[in-house]
Design a protein around this motif. Structure first.
Motif, short mmCIF file in Angstrom:
data_model
loop_
_atom_site.label_atom_id
_atom_site.label_comp_id
_atom_site.label_asym_id
_atom_site.label_seq_id
_atom_site.Cartn_x
_atom_site.Cartn_y
_atom_site.Cartn_z
N VAL B 32 38.81 30.82 22.75
CA VAL B 32 38.98 30.09 21.48
C VAL B 32 38.98 28.59 21.73
CG1 VAL B 32 41.04 29.46 20.14
CG2 VAL B 32 39.99 31.68 19.82
N ILE B 33 39.61 28.17 22.83
CA ILE B 33 39.61 26.75 23.19
C ILE B 33 38.18 26.29 23.48
CG2 ILE B 33 40.42 25.04 24.87
CD1 ILE B 33 42.90 26.83 25.28
N ALA B 34 37.44 27.11 24.22
CA ALA B 34 36.05 26.76 24.54
C ALA B 34 35.23 26.61 23.27
CB ALA B 34 35.43 27.82 25.45
N GLN B 35 35.45 27.50 22.32
CA GLN B 35 34.72 27.43 21.04
C GLN B 35 35.08 26.18 20.26
OE1 GLN B 35 35.25 31.08 18.78
NE2 GLN B 35 33.04 31.33 18.86
N ASP B 36 36.37 25.87 20.22
CA ASP B 36 36.81 24.67 19.50
C ASP B 36 36.21 23.42 20.13
OD1 ASP B 36 40.21 25.74 18.61
OD2 ASP B 36 38.23 26.18 17.76
N ALA B 41 32.70 28.31 16.01
CA ALA B 41 31.92 29.52 16.30
C ALA B 41 30.46 29.37 15.87
CB ALA B 41 32.55 30.72 15.62
N GLU B 42 30.23 28.56 14.82
CA GLU B 42 28.87 28.44 14.30
C GLU B 42 28.09 27.31 14.96
OE1 GLU B 42 29.98 31.58 12.36
OE2 GLU B 42 27.93 30.83 12.43
N SER B 43 28.74 26.58 15.85
CA SER B 43 28.07 25.43 16.46
C SER B 43 27.01 25.91 17.46
CB SER B 43 29.10 24.56 17.17
OG SER B 43 28.48 23.62 18.01
#
Lengths: 240, 114
Positions: B32-36, B41-43
């Motif tokens: 979740v940290i990596a995604q942020d 998530a849509e990036s």
């Protein structure tokens, strides 16, 4: 195909396992578990979007991008307290690492010596032979000293303390680790005792190195043969 | 080894602290940290490498800026997934993050501070 059987998950698992193979058990377990969780979350999300292949490739890319930091982290673990005791108890890892560092200098020094009759010294601005041999013998000396300390620590347990013994996964791995350490010591000895009156001692070490190298190659062939014979265990499990 | 003045944050560390802080008391796990950090998530931006992320998390935890805890095994097993390691920002981490944001007002998660 299950999430764990995708190429990305298998590559990430293999890298985490290899990286932490000789690390402290608690730290190794935490790192492997954290990577497994991260990979599972990423692939679950990719599966939800019907993009499992792309997700698997992304996992591989993340592993590759993070490798330099992984290696720096792993090297940093060796600075932790009591790590030297562990290496004295299990010398193969340290000796192999030093051997890998020594080999390029040794090969370069030998190549420089072999080229000398063809390219006399006055053709080059600088004589590389001296520094190359100096570094080779310095690292070789460190290997020999470390091997002596490790042997001595088996007599006087004070240095080892409570350091755990590394448990290889198989008898083949145990044999390979022992052989690699012996290879390192014999090559180091042949480099350190190379010149002048010590040459004959170096010759004995070089003979030992040649024999141990043949044994190592035989063990390597044996390891590959075992892996090929058990290939079925590595095929992906298909979920029905 | 990156040189830094004692007490300062690397850009990645500041982003990680921001990402964890934004999750509040729920805590945040590695993915979740990596995604942020990549902008959500849509990036389309690439996710940070495992080695880079977990080394930085380890550093922040060692410095006392983050705290972590493994989630309950039973909960993970019930959900059919491996256990997550959850991170929370500590008081010291919140203070350092506030100072980093004050030093660079345009700093947002997903962008490196100037």
């Amino acid at each position: 195909m299950t999430l764990e059987s995708t190429p990305g998950a298998r590559f990430a698992t293999w890298w985490a396992r290899t990286l932490t193979r000789t690390a402290e058990s608690g730290i190794a377990y935490d790192r492997r578990a954290e990577i497994a969780s991260d990979v599972h979350e990423q692939l679950t999300q990719a599966w939800g979007r019907d993009e499992l292949s792309a997700g698997s490739r992304s996992v591989v890319a993340r592993v590759l991008r993070g490798m330099p930091a992984d290696l720096a982290w792993r090297a940093g673990l060796e600075l932790r307290p009591n790590r030297f005791s562990w290496h004295l108890r299990n010398p193969s890892t340290a000796i192999t690492t030093l051997l890998v560092a020594m080999i390029p200098f040794n090969v370069a020094a030998e190549a420089n010596a072999a080229a000398e009759p063809v390219a006399p010294r006055y053709w080059t601005l600088f004589d590389y032979g001296g520094p190359l041999w100096a570094v080779t013998q310095l690292v070789g000396g460190v290997i020999l000293l470390f091997a002596l300390l490790s042997l001595g620590s088996r007599v006087s347990r004070r240095w080892i303390g409570e350091a755990p013994r590394f448990e290889p996964q198989s008898r083949l791995e145990r044999a390979r680790r022992f052989n690699t350490a012996a290879l390192g010591v014999s090559l180091a000895g042949s480099a350190v005792f190379r010149f002048g009156a010590l040459g004959p001692i170096g010759g004995v070490f070089w003979f030992a190195f040649s024999v141990l190298l043949a044994v190592y190659l035989a063990l390597l062939v044996g390891t590959v043969a075992v892996k090929l014979l058990t290939l079925g265990r590595y095929l992906p499990k298909v979920r029905t | 080894m990156v040189y830094r003045k004692p007490g300062t944050l690397l850009p990645l560390e500041a982003e990680i602290l921001g990402a964890v802080a934004s999750r509040g008391t729920d805590g945040a796990h590695g993915f979740v940290i990596a995604q942020d950090l990549s902008g959500g998530a849509e990036s389309s931006k690439s996710l940070v490498g495992h080695g880079t992320l977990y080394k930085a998390l380890d550093r922040l935890r060692t410095r006392g800026l983050l705290s972590s805890e493994w989630e309950d095994s039973a909960a993970a097993e019930a959900a059919g997934r491996p256990r997550r390691r959850l991170y929370w920002i500590t008081a010291a981490g919140a203070k350092v993050l506030t100072e980093a944001r004050a030093a660079s007002p345009s700093f947002r998660i997903g962008e490196a501070p100037a």
